[in-house]
Write a protein that holds these residues in place. Structure first.
Motif, PDB file in Angstrom:
ATOM      1  N   TYR A  50       0.835  -1.204   0.000  1.00 64.65           N
ATOM      2  CA  TYR A  50       0.000   0.000   0.000  1.00 64.65           C
ATOM      3  C   TYR A  50       0.873   1.259   0.000  1.00 64.65           C
ATOM      4  N   GLN A  51       2.006   1.160  -0.669  1.00 62.28           N
ATOM      5  CA  GLN A  51       2.927   2.290  -0.803  1.00 62.28           C
ATOM      6  C   GLN A  51       2.526   3.086  -2.041  1.00 62.28           C
ATOM      7  N   TRP A  52       2.289   4.383  -1.853  1.00 60.63           N
ATOM      8  CA  TRP A  52       1.928   5.250  -2.970  1.00 60.63           C
ATOM      9  C   TRP A  52       3.205   5.668  -3.682  1.00 60.63           C
ATOM     10  N   LYS A  53       3.291   5.313  -4.968  1.00 61.00           N
ATOM     11  CA  LYS A  53       4.471   5.652  -5.758  1.00 61.00           C
ATOM     12  C   LYS A  53       4.445   7.114  -6.165  1.00 61.00           C
ATOM     13  N   PHE A  54       3.243   7.631  -6.468  1.00 64.31           N
ATOM     14  CA  PHE A  54       3.087   9.061  -6.749  1.00 64.31           C
ATOM     15  C   PHE A  54       1.622   9.437  -6.635  1.00 64.31           C
ATOM     16  N   ASN A  55       1.387  10.710  -6.446  1.00 67.03           N
ATOM     17  CA  ASN A  55       0.045  11.283  -6.439  1.00 67.03           C
ATOM     18  C   ASN A  55       0.143  12.649  -7.101  1.00 67.03           C
ATOM     19  N   ASP A  56      -0.493  12.790  -8.235  1.00 66.74           N
ATOM     20  CA  ASP A  56      -0.473  14.053  -8.967  1.00 66.74           C
ATOM     21  C   ASP A  56      -1.883  14.627  -9.017  1.00 66.74           C
ATOM     22  N   GLY A  57      -2.283  15.286  -7.917  1.00 66.25           N
ATOM     23  CA  GLY A  57      -3.517  16.049  -7.940  1.00 66.25           C
ATOM     24  C   GLY A  57      -4.669  15.552  -7.100  1.00 66.25           C
ATOM     25  N   PHE A  58      -4.681  14.300  -6.671  1.00 72.53           N
ATOM     26  CA  PHE A  58      -5.778  13.830  -5.836  1.00 72.53           C
ATOM     27  C   PHE A  58      -5.616  14.382  -4.426  1.00 72.53           C
ATOM     28  N   SER A  59      -6.741  14.697  -3.775  1.00 71.01           N
ATOM     29  CA  SER A  59      -6.711  15.208  -2.400  1.00 71.01           C
ATOM     30  C   SER A  59      -6.381  14.077  -1.430  1.00 71.01           C
ATOM     31  N   GLN A  60      -6.020  14.443  -0.205  1.00 74.66           N
ATOM     32  CA  GLN A  60      -5.747  13.437   0.819  1.00 74.66           C
ATOM     33  C   GLN A  60      -7.015  12.638   1.147  1.00 74.66           C
ATOM     34  N   GLN A  61      -8.179  13.277   1.064  1.00 75.98           N
ATOM     35  CA  GLN A  61      -9.450  12.562   1.272  1.00 75.98           C
ATOM     36  C   GLN A  61      -9.650  11.500   0.200  1.00 75.98           C
ATOM     37  N   GLU A  62      -9.342  11.844  -1.043  1.00 80.29           N
ATOM     38  CA  GLU A  62      -9.490  10.885  -2.136  1.00 80.29           C
ATOM     39  C   GLU A  62      -8.511   9.725  -1.967  1.00 80.29           C
ATOM     40  N   ILE A  63      -7.275  10.025  -1.573  1.00 79.25           N
ATOM     41  CA  ILE A  63      -6.287   8.967  -1.357  1.00 79.25           C
ATOM     42  C   ILE A  63      -6.724   8.052  -0.216  1.00 79.25           C
ATOM     43  N   ALA A  64      -7.296   8.625   0.837  1.00 82.39           N
ATOM     44  CA  ALA A  64      -7.807   7.815   1.950  1.00 82.39           C
ATOM     45  C   ALA A  64      -8.932   6.890   1.457  1.00 82.39           C
ATOM     46  N   PHE A  65      -9.813   7.416   0.608  1.00 82.51           N
ATOM     47  CA  PHE A  65     -10.867   6.589   0.017  1.00 82.51           C
ATOM     48  C   PHE A  65     -10.260   5.470  -0.825  1.00 82.51           C
ATOM     49  N   PHE A  66      -9.265   5.809  -1.642  1.00 81.27           N
ATOM     50  CA  PHE A  66      -8.619   4.798  -2.482  1.00 81.27           C
ATOM     51  C   PHE A  66      -7.951   3.721  -1.633  1.00 81.27           C
ATOM     52  N   ASN A  67      -7.355   4.103  -0.504  1.00 85.12           N
ATOM     53  CA  ASN A  67      -6.752   3.109   0.398  1.00 85.12           C
ATOM     54  C   ASN A  67      -7.800   2.114   0.880  1.00 85.12           C
ATOM     55  N   GLU A  68      -8.949   2.620   1.298  1.00 85.27           N
ATOM     56  CA  GLU A  68     -10.029   1.732   1.747  1.00 85.27           C
ATOM     57  C   GLU A  68     -10.528   0.864   0.593  1.00 85.27           C
TER      58      GLU A  68
END
Length: 89
Positions: A50-68
Motif C-alpha cells: 500500500y505504498q503510494w508511488k506518486f500522487n499528482d492532484g488527488f486530495s488526501q481525502q481521495e487517497i484515503a478513500f482509495f486506500n479503503e
C-alpha cells in the motif's frame, strides 16, 4: 501493461498491472486516473505494501478513500492480475 478494473461514478478509472516480482514478493501496481479540464489527476499504489508511488492532484481525502477501496479489493486485483484482466462475456 495495465488492465481496466473499474470506472467509478466520478469517472476515476482504476487500472492494474500484471503480477510484478519485487524483492521476491508478488506485487500489483494499481493506477487511479481522472480527466479534468486541464489534463489528468493520477496516482499509483503498490500492493501489498500500500505504498503510494506518486500522487499528482488527488486530495488526501481521495487517497484515503482509495486506500479503503484497495483494502476491500486487493484479493480481486491479484486474481485479475493473474488472469490478464477482467474478462466479461
Amino acid at each position: 501493461m495495465m488492465y481496466l478494473y473499474i470506472t467509478l461514478a466520478d469517472e476515476t478509472e482504476i487500472t492494474h498491472s500484471q503480477p510484478i516480482e519485487e524483492n521476491g514478493q508478488k506485487c500489483v501496481e494499481v493506477h487511479f486516473e481522472r480527466a479534468t479540464e486541464d489534463g489528468f489527476l493520477s496516482a499509483r499504489c503498490l500492493l501489498p505494501s500500500y505504498q503510494w508511488k506518486f500522487n499528482d492532484g488527488f486530495s488526501q481525502q481521495e487517497i484515503a478513500f482509495f486506500n479503503e477501496f484497495l483494502k476491500s479489493n486487493a484479493h480481486l486485483l491479484y486474481r485479475y492480475a493473474e488472469q490478464g484482466g477482467v474478462h466479461c462475456a
